[in-house]
Design an enzyme around this catalytic site. Structure first.
Site, mmCIF file in Angstrom:
data_model
loop_
_atom_site.group_PDB
_atom_site.id
_atom_site.type_symbol
_atom_site.label_atom_id
_atom_site.label_comp_id
_atom_site.label_asym_id
_atom_site.label_seq_id
_atom_site.Cartn_x
_atom_site.Cartn_y
_atom_site.Cartn_z
ATOM 1 N N ASP A 127 -18.265 58.529 -32.504
ATOM 2 C CA ASP A 127 -16.946 58.870 -33.028
ATOM 3 C C ASP A 127 -15.894 58.849 -31.928
ATOM 4 O O ASP A 127 -14.827 59.394 -32.084
ATOM 5 C CB ASP A 127 -16.992 60.266 -33.680
ATOM 6 N N CYS A 171 -13.052 43.013 -23.541
ATOM 7 C CA CYS A 171 -12.303 41.756 -23.735
ATOM 8 C C CYS A 171 -11.282 41.929 -24.862
ATOM 9 O O CYS A 171 -10.168 41.412 -24.794
ATOM 10 C CB CYS A 171 -13.246 40.618 -24.112
ATOM 11 N N CYS A 185 -10.580 60.780 -36.600
ATOM 12 C CA CYS A 185 -10.787 61.384 -37.915
ATOM 13 C C CYS A 185 -10.391 62.862 -37.891
ATOM 14 O O CYS A 185 -10.198 63.483 -38.928
ATOM 15 C CB CYS A 185 -12.219 61.189 -38.386
ATOM 16 N N CYS A 243 -13.159 39.520 -19.780
ATOM 17 C CA CYS A 243 -12.836 40.703 -18.981
ATOM 18 C C CYS A 243 -13.653 40.720 -17.689
ATOM 19 O O CYS A 243 -14.661 40.030 -17.577
ATOM 20 C CB CYS A 243 -13.087 41.970 -19.805
ATOM 21 N N CYS A 246 -17.404 41.312 -18.126
ATOM 22 C CA CYS A 246 -18.167 40.157 -18.616
ATOM 23 C C CYS A 246 -18.323 39.082 -17.538
ATOM 24 O O CYS A 246 -19.385 38.515 -17.366
ATOM 25 C CB CYS A 246 -17.487 39.537 -19.828
HETATM 26 ZN ZN LIG Z 1 -15.817 41.594 -21.839
#
Ligand SMILES: [Zn+2]
Length: 338
Positions: A127, A171, A185, A243, A246
């Site tokens: 959450d 990303c 929420c 990003c 990555c």
């Molecule tokens: Zn990424």
């Protein structure tokens, strides 16, 4: 009842078939968080015959959860069952073929790798964004696909992430936004049917990944709104992961928070960091003189003077009725001792 007849309708769908069902039976899935989304995701996978499901959740069932968290009932709330334990009990009654492993714990940067290791897929039932970034980074590191899912009010998002193949959460959403920036929420409310719709999309993506139908995955971020009647897919097909996490393995990791407000409950969590494990039976008898005590093998809950303190066997503590982390720590020091 044979295995074959149990899953006949699912196998009859050509996207799954007998072969897909066999792959599902051999699959190991980690579910992080078993609240509203987690309940629906887990029930779909367990009824569908996934082989092994590991559930991790840090929270306790409360009456305010029952409106949308389909695995739990009033007994779970009354007896203060940890969500992971209550979910595992319910799920094992739905399908005894599935091996279910439950952990009452908070997933953070210190323990996440151990949970992700050896899994074929990780599902997001959390959450909060902080835990999602922890999961995202761990899945990139271990090359395990994961599915982001989030829901608030009547709408939600789903994104399937395949490390080094498709864009990850960083990303798409950028670096982790500071706490309090996005709606939750807690502030926006949440409708149960919105949870079901978002979980339906995420669980279907999970089935595709687990049976090896990657080509059928939706090609990007999915937005669902059950109030306005929206199911929208942003096509990111062909877009490479971009990003720094990555492309270079660089993560801008936040520190693990000492105290944190849990979504949807007005409860503050105090991390157990380095604390000694509490002696719950001794504490229970001492605190019985001070207030109302409920205890089981996993936790002890004290209600006294408008505050509620839940202390887990690993030393992690949840406090309700405090305005901030400092006040929460003060209450724990007063009643439990630090
Ligand atoms: Zn990424």
């Amino acid at each position: 009842l044979t295995l074959r007849s149990r899953y006949a309708r699912q196998e009859a769908f050509t996207g799954i078939g007998r072969q897909g069902q066999e792959r599902l039976r051999g699959a190991r899935v980690l579910l992080v968080g078993t609240g509203a989304l987690g309940s629906a995701l887990a029930e779909n996978l367990v009824r569908g015959g996934v082989g092994h499901l590991t559930i991790v959740d840090r929270d306790v069932v409360e009456f305010g959860n029952l409106q949308r968290q389909f695995l739990f009932d009033e007994d779970d709330a009354r007896l203060a069952h940890p969500k992971a334990v209550a979910a595992a009990r319910r799920l094992s009654r739905l399908n005894s073929d599935v091996t279910i492993e439950a952990h009452v714990a908070d997933v953070d940067r210190r323990n996440v790798a151990g949970f992700v290791r050896g899994q074929h897929l990780v599902l997001d039932g959390t959450d909060n964004l902080a835990t999602r970034y922890v999961v995202n980074d761990a899945c990139l590191g271990a090359s395990v696909p994961w599915i982001y899912a989030a829901v608030v009010a009547t709408h939600g998002l789903v994104l399937s992430v395949r490390p080094k193949v498709t864009p990850c959460l960083r990303c798409v959403l950028g670096d982790e936004p500071p706490p309090g920036l996005l709606p939750t929420c807690e502030t926006e409310g949440i409708l149960a049917p919105a949870v079901m719709a978002v979980a339906a999309v995420a669980a279907t993506e999970a089935l595709k990944l687990l049976v090896g139908r990657e080509a059928a995955l939706l090609p990007g971020l999915v937005r669902v709104d059950v109030w306005d009647g929206v199911l929208e897919v942003t096509d990111m097909q062909g877009q490479a992961p971009s990003c720094p996490a990555c492309t270079q393995g660089l993560f801008e990791a936040r520190e693990v928070n000492e105290t944190e407000l849990l979504c949807g409950s007005g409860v503050i969590q105090i991390a157990s960091r380095g604390k000694q494990q509490p002696d719950l039976p001794t504490l229970a008898s001492r605190l019985a003189a001070i207030g109302d005590v409920v205890s089981n093998e996993h936790l002890l809950r004290l209600r006294a003077k408008g505050a509620e303190i839940t202390i887990f066997s690993d030393g992690r503590t949840l406090v309700r009725g405090a305005r901030d982390g400092a006040e929460a720590r003060g209450l724990v020091a007063r009643y439990i001792g630090s």
